[in-house]
Structures are given as C-alpha cells and as structure tokens.
Design a protein around this motif. Sequence first.
Motif, short mmCIF file in Angstrom:
data_model
loop_
_atom_site.label_atom_id
_atom_site.label_comp_id
_atom_site.label_asym_id
_atom_site.label_seq_id
_atom_site.Cartn_x
_atom_site.Cartn_y
_atom_site.Cartn_z
N SER A 173 -20.36 -55.37 51.86
CA SER A 173 -19.59 -54.13 52.01
C SER A 173 -18.96 -53.78 50.67
CB SER A 173 -18.49 -54.28 53.06
OG SER A 173 -17.63 -53.15 53.04
N PRO A 174 -19.21 -52.59 50.16
CA PRO A 174 -18.59 -52.19 48.89
C PRO A 174 -17.08 -52.03 49.00
CG PRO A 174 -19.75 -50.34 49.89
CD PRO A 174 -20.10 -51.54 50.70
N ASP A 175 -16.54 -52.04 50.21
CA ASP A 175 -15.11 -51.86 50.40
C ASP A 175 -14.34 -53.18 50.48
OD1 ASP A 175 -15.37 -49.04 50.54
OD2 ASP A 175 -16.08 -49.25 52.61
N VAL A 176 -15.07 -54.30 50.42
CA VAL A 176 -14.43 -55.62 50.49
C VAL A 176 -14.78 -56.38 49.23
CG1 VAL A 176 -14.19 -57.77 51.76
CG2 VAL A 176 -14.56 -55.62 53.00
N VAL A 177 -13.81 -56.55 48.33
CA VAL A 177 -14.07 -57.21 47.05
C VAL A 177 -14.18 -58.72 47.25
CG1 VAL A 177 -13.18 -57.65 44.74
CG2 VAL A 177 -12.92 -55.38 45.77
N HIS A 178 -13.21 -59.31 47.95
CA HIS A 178 -13.20 -60.76 48.14
C HIS A 178 -13.51 -61.07 49.60
CE1 HIS A 178 -11.63 -61.07 44.12
NE2 HIS A 178 -10.56 -60.34 44.44
N LYS A 179 -14.78 -61.35 49.86
CA LYS A 179 -15.25 -61.56 51.25
C LYS A 179 -14.58 -62.74 51.93
CE LYS A 179 -19.45 -61.66 49.57
NZ LYS A 179 -19.28 -61.05 48.23
N SER A 180 -14.32 -63.80 51.14
CA SER A 180 -13.75 -65.01 51.75
C SER A 180 -12.34 -64.76 52.29
CB SER A 180 -13.74 -66.15 50.73
OG SER A 180 -13.00 -65.78 49.58
N ASP A 181 -11.64 -63.75 51.77
CA ASP A 181 -10.27 -63.48 52.22
C ASP A 181 -10.21 -63.04 53.68
OD1 ASP A 181 -9.41 -64.13 49.72
OD2 ASP A 181 -9.00 -62.08 49.06
N ILE A 182 -11.30 -62.46 54.18
CA ILE A 182 -11.30 -61.99 55.57
C ILE A 182 -12.25 -62.83 56.44
CG2 ILE A 182 -10.77 -59.65 54.84
CD1 ILE A 182 -13.71 -58.95 55.61
N GLY A 183 -12.65 -63.99 55.92
CA GLY A 183 -13.59 -64.81 56.68
C GLY A 183 -14.98 -64.21 56.71
N GLY A 184 -15.33 -63.47 55.64
CA GLY A 184 -16.62 -62.79 55.60
C GLY A 184 -17.75 -63.63 55.06
N VAL A 185 -17.56 -64.94 54.99
CA VAL A 185 -18.60 -65.85 54.51
C VAL A 185 -18.72 -67.01 55.49
CG1 VAL A 185 -19.33 -67.37 52.64
CG2 VAL A 185 -18.12 -65.24 52.10
N ARG A 186 -19.94 -67.34 55.89
CA ARG A 186 -20.20 -68.53 56.72
C ARG A 186 -21.22 -69.39 55.99
NH1 ARG A 186 -19.44 -67.75 62.28
NH2 ARG A 186 -20.29 -69.87 62.49
N VAL A 187 -20.94 -70.67 55.89
CA VAL A 187 -21.79 -71.59 55.13
C VAL A 187 -22.34 -72.67 56.06
CG1 VAL A 187 -21.84 -73.25 53.22
CG2 VAL A 187 -20.49 -71.16 53.00
N GLY A 188 -23.60 -73.03 55.87
CA GLY A 188 -24.22 -74.11 56.64
C GLY A 188 -24.57 -73.71 58.06
N VAL A 189 -24.98 -72.48 58.26
CA VAL A 189 -25.32 -71.98 59.60
C VAL A 189 -26.78 -72.34 59.92
CG1 VAL A 189 -25.44 -69.96 61.09
CG2 VAL A 189 -23.70 -70.07 59.28
N ASP A 190 -26.95 -73.01 61.05
CA ASP A 190 -28.30 -73.37 61.49
C ASP A 190 -29.07 -72.09 61.85
OD1 ASP A 190 -30.28 -74.22 63.86
OD2 ASP A 190 -29.89 -75.94 62.54
N PRO A 191 -30.38 -72.01 61.55
CA PRO A 191 -31.15 -70.80 61.87
C PRO A 191 -31.00 -70.35 63.32
CG PRO A 191 -32.44 -72.21 60.44
CD PRO A 191 -31.20 -72.98 60.78
N ALA A 192 -30.85 -71.29 64.25
CA ALA A 192 -30.72 -70.92 65.66
C ALA A 192 -29.41 -70.20 65.95
CB ALA A 192 -30.83 -72.17 66.54
N ASP A 193 -28.40 -70.40 65.10
CA ASP A 193 -27.08 -69.81 65.32
C ASP A 193 -26.82 -68.59 64.44
OD1 ASP A 193 -26.52 -71.90 67.10
OD2 ASP A 193 -25.84 -73.20 65.46
N VAL A 194 -27.80 -68.19 63.67
CA VAL A 194 -27.58 -67.12 62.68
C VAL A 194 -27.26 -65.79 63.35
CG1 VAL A 194 -28.82 -65.65 61.04
CG2 VAL A 194 -28.81 -68.13 60.74
N ALA A 195 -27.96 -65.45 64.46
CA ALA A 195 -27.71 -64.16 65.11
C ALA A 195 -26.27 -64.06 65.58
CB ALA A 195 -28.68 -63.97 66.27
N ASP A 196 -25.76 -65.12 66.20
CA ASP A 196 -24.36 -65.10 66.66
C ASP A 196 -23.40 -65.01 65.47
OD1 ASP A 196 -25.17 -65.26 69.28
OD2 ASP A 196 -24.94 -67.45 69.40
N ALA A 197 -23.70 -65.74 64.40
CA ALA A 197 -22.84 -65.70 63.21
C ALA A 197 -22.83 -64.31 62.60
CB ALA A 197 -23.31 -66.73 62.18
N TYR A 198 -23.97 -63.65 62.62
CA TYR A 198 -24.06 -62.27 62.13
C TYR A 198 -23.07 -61.37 62.89
CZ TYR A 198 -26.22 -57.79 60.82
OH TYR A 198 -26.46 -56.52 60.34
#
Length: 703
Positions: A530-555
């Motif tokens: 999002s061009p309106d969010v400079v620091h994604k981690s500040d709003i929890g906009g980053v998920r790390v280590g997501v299993d492919p089976a869980d990606v849709a829910d994480a999205y």
Amino acid sequence: MADRDRDLSGLFSPDRVAVVGATEREGSVGRAVTANLLAEFAGEVIPVNPGRESVLGVPCVASVADADADLVVVAVPPSAVADVLRDTGEAGVRDVVVLTAGFGEAGSEGAARERELRELAAEYDLNLVGPNSLGVMSSPAGLNATFGPDASPAGGVSFMSQSGAFVTAVVDWASESGLGFNEVVSLGNKAVLDETDFLREWGADPETDVVVGYLESIEDGRAFVETAREVTRETPVVVVKSGRTEAGAQAASSHTGAIAGSDRAYGTALAEAGVVRADTVQELFDAARAFAAGRNLATDGVAVVTNAGGPGVMATDAVGDADRLSLASFADDTLDALDAALPAEANVYNPVDVVGDADVDRFEAALEAAISDPNVGAVVLITAPTATLAFGDLAESAVALGEEHEVPVAACLMGGPRLADARGTFGEAGVPTYFDPARAVAGLDTLAEYDERRGRERREFEPFDVDRERARETLSAVTERRDNQLGVEAMDVLDAYGIPTPEGEVVEDPAKARAVAERIGEPVALKLVSPDVVHKSDIGGVRVGVDPADVADAYEDLVTRLRNYQPDARLLGVQVQELVDVDAGVETIVGSHRDPQFGPLVLFGLGGIFVEVLSDATFRLAPVAEADAREMTGEIDAAPLLRGARGREPVDLDGVVEAVGRLSQLVADFPAIVELDVNPLVATPDGVRAVDLRLTVNPEELQ
C-alpha cells in the motif's frame, strides 16, 4: 552557467580600468572604488560619468565606448546596469564587475533584472562578476577594484567569498595575522561566473599556493566536483560552507532521504573532490596558513617540543584526537641526543619538555634532535614566556631548522607582547603561529588530510550490463498513480539491474497468493502493498514463515488489519515472497537521495528497523566505483559484523560491493529516481538479497 574553459586572467591583470558611476560623493560606492584603484593600481584608471569633467583629479569620459578599457567596474543604479553591460559588450570589453545590488536578492523585479544581465553576458560573451559584488583584488597588479576599506596584503592565497562583508573582515584580519592574498573575488549573486570558474582559474595559476572559499551554495555541484578533483592534485582547496541545517530532510519520504540532508551532500561531495572542509572561519584560515607554508608531512608522526609541561600535554591530547596524526616514537639516536642535551629533570620522550629555565641553546638542541628523527613528519613548538629565553632568537633557529629539514613546524606562542618579535619572524617565514596547542595540531592534521586525498588514485566507474528498458517500464507505473511512490511491486527494477531479490510476486486475491506460495514450495513471507503505509510492520502488515496451506487465511488477515488501521488506504495487493534467513546474515541498507546540486547520493549502512535511530551509514556520489564501494563497507560502525564477529562467518562482501555499484548505476541512469531505499539488503556468507524496496519517482523525468 559560465563557459568553464574561459580565461579569467583579465579580471585580475588589466592595464586600464573603467569605473562606471565614478563620483566624488562621500560615502558612495563609486567614490570608494575609484579611490581604491587610484591608491595602488599601476595601470590607468578611467572614471566614466557623463555629468562630471573629472573625479578625484582624474578626467572623466562620458561612456564605456570612450574609455578603451580592459576591465569595467559598474557602480550605477540597478535600472542602468543593463545599458552599461550593452555598452561594454559593444565596446569589445569582456571583463566586467558589477558592484550594484538590487538584483536576484531583491525580489521578483530584481530577479528579472538579473536574468537580463545573464542574457546580455551570453550575447556579448562577458566574464561577469556579480552583481551585488564587493569587487575583485589582485596583489601582483596592485588592483583593488572593491569598495572595501583596505587592500589585501600580498601572499599566495587566492580567496573567493559569497559574502562581501566577509571579504572586508578577512582582509582586515589578515593584515595582522601574517596571511597574504594573491587574488580575491567577491562572488556576489553569481549571475554568470561562479566558484567553479575561479577554482579552475586559480588551479592553473602558478602564483596561487592555496585556494580558500567561503560559500553559501554551489551552483553546479557536479562541475565543481570534477574541477576540484583536478585542481586539488596540485593545489590545496579549503572551503567553509555555511547553512548546515537539515531542512532538506524534512520532506524526505525514505530512510536515505531522512539521513542524507543537504549538508551531508556537501560534505560527501567536497570530500570526494579532494577539498578540505572547515567548520569555522578560524579553521578555514588556520588551514590556509598551514598550506601557505608550502610543506607536506613525510610521515604522520608529530613531535612536541615545549618549555611548559601543561601545554605539552594538551598538544599530546590533540594529536591523540586527530584523525590522521600520531605521536612520533623517537629513534634511539634521537633519545641519546636529547639525553645528552637536556638536564636530568627534562623529559626526553615525546612530548619533549626542555623545562621552564631553558635558554635558546637548549631549546634549539632539543628541536634539532626531534626534527631530524626519521619518524617525525612535523613539529609542534610550544613556548611560554620566561626570563631565560630570547624568543626572537628561538624563532630564527626554528625557521632555519624547518627549512633545512623541510619539515612543517607549527609554532604555539602562548603569550602576548613578549612574543611579538617571534611572531613577526615566524610570519615572515610563512610559519603558522597559534596560541592554542589544539589549533596548531589541527593545522597539521589538515596537511595530512590533504596529502591523503591528493595521493588517492582516481577511480573510474565500470558500468554493469543491465536492462535499462525493463527498468524504465517498471518505473513508468508511477505515471498511473495519484502520488509518486512505488514499493515492492517495483522489485523488477532491481532484477533489471542485476541486484538479487527473493522469488516472489504481488498478488491481488487469496487464491493467487496460495498458488505463488505453493510454487515457492516452502514457508513464505507476506507483506501488505500500500503506498499509504510507509512502515508495514507498525500495523502488523508483515507475516513471516507462513506455510503455503495457511497463506490464503493470512492474506485475508493482512487486508483486515489494513482496513481497521486506515479504511481509505489504497491496497495494491499482498507480496508473497521467498523467506530470507536474516539471522544467517546482516541486515544492511543501500539507498539513494537525489541532491539538487550534486545529483544522486548513495548510502550504505546498517539496515533493518533501527536505520534512522542509529544512522550508521556512509555516502558517495553516484555512480560508485568498485574500490569506493568496498571502502564504504569498512567505514560504518557495523563493519566488524560484515567481516565476521564473535565467531560468525563473514558475509559475501563482493556481493555487497556489487549491489552498491549496481544500485548507484541505476540512480545515475534514471534522474527520475528522487529517493530509493533497499532495506533490508540482507548480506549472508552465500550472497545478498534485496528484501524490500521503496522508491520516490518524478514522472516528468521519465519522458
């Protein structure tokens, strides 16, 4: 912008000078400059004033056409200056100095008048100084074409200043300091000629030993750097740059922009150009006096010889604090000579304390032993007033020893009237004198700084094989935005320039996200785009280590977080990206900020979330040669982490160096890139990966 190849010597060595606006009216500029010229100029002075028959006893002419002059000095009201320039051009005179104010510094009307001057100068090929200039001086010609109160004392320093008042103050001070000038120019508004033109002129002038400048701005940064790189190979250049605020960083949208700022660009550019930068006026002229003495340091070792223990310790501390100097370790022969010449209570080790009752013979013996030592590149001589010491005789001995051994001597005379004769002797010989031992050491450190920069090999950038059109196409996406920001959706621009990136893709729905993750075949990272969010981690906009089976829910979860945080934020999708093991390497940042004067400034430093807090970074002008990029990796405080600290394996430094070089080529190739951050660029023993990207792009520059 002036023709950089033009000859400016006529400004300083005319035979006939016309003063347009010459008058006898007390307090006027026209009277002051005419009187100054008549005082010492060996050539002919022609007053130009159609309303008078003579000025100060010299017959007047009605116009420049009647003057047959080599140099025209203009001191008429602003509205009349353009007509004078036209007359000057028609008369075939090329060199002109406009003293009149009321141009670019005086609002829109003045700016329009200044544009007209530039147009006339271009039409008639004029070497124009000013407007709003104090004037020019030349000691060899006895020329004082200024309205200042004094002429400059003669010497080997050529001096330029954007402040006329600064010129008058410095000339007055120099008459008591032992510093002399070859040529002086008050730059004024720099409508035509600027600092780069005079730097080039003085670099080719055998009578100029050192160039000194007081600058508030540099008009053409790249031209100045290129010129200074050539000039400083033979002639030292020292500049004090005022206006050190970081106002330029306030509007920055990247980490690099926030750290860079205008003053950082000036510091980087001057260093790369070989120019010594002074922070204060005192430092500027301390350095000028050190260079004017005309000696270099054969080694970085400094000997301190003193009759006062306390000041000797102060000088020793200053050497320890200096960037390029060290306290010399004396050879055995030197220690034997000192032991034989000094009393038992003296200190024969560096700093050498000859004790307070020393006479000239004892002082001279200690000085000769120290200055003869092969480990000594310079000597700081410190004297405090005593009844046993003839200071004038000591000064003569010190001057003779310095000349015999060709070793720089900095004299620290810690007294007043009693040391006047010594100051005079040192001044006549060009030996700089100081009261404060720290200033004496700083002057020597400046010599070492210049020697280091002058000896540096010129490094040429070797371009990489890149795909410019692919990068241009990626950057062109900004033309479809309502702002000028690009993020990880533009990672393809890095791929086009050969900067390694993790496998991944920006997708617009959960099903596609899962498909990309399954293609990668292992846990992935998800990031909001999002061009309106400079620091994604500040709003929890980053998920790390997501299993492919869980990606849709994480999205879905990431999108929900964005809507809760900022409902009107634009969502371009979610980046699904191969995981990079940050723990196996070091998070660095490589970025660029385009400076208005010097172009793209490249940053390398410690990256991650603390980049702006720690500001552990170093800078170069783009493009960055391989050797310079490698130096950058060693200049940051975190350099030991890159080379392997506490048992860690070193990262792939060659990969880091190449990434810096490739990014520097990218920002040099595309003036449209205003700011760029790759943060982090993760460096591991196996290579580097650009994990995140942020760009500010000027769409108009893409055309």
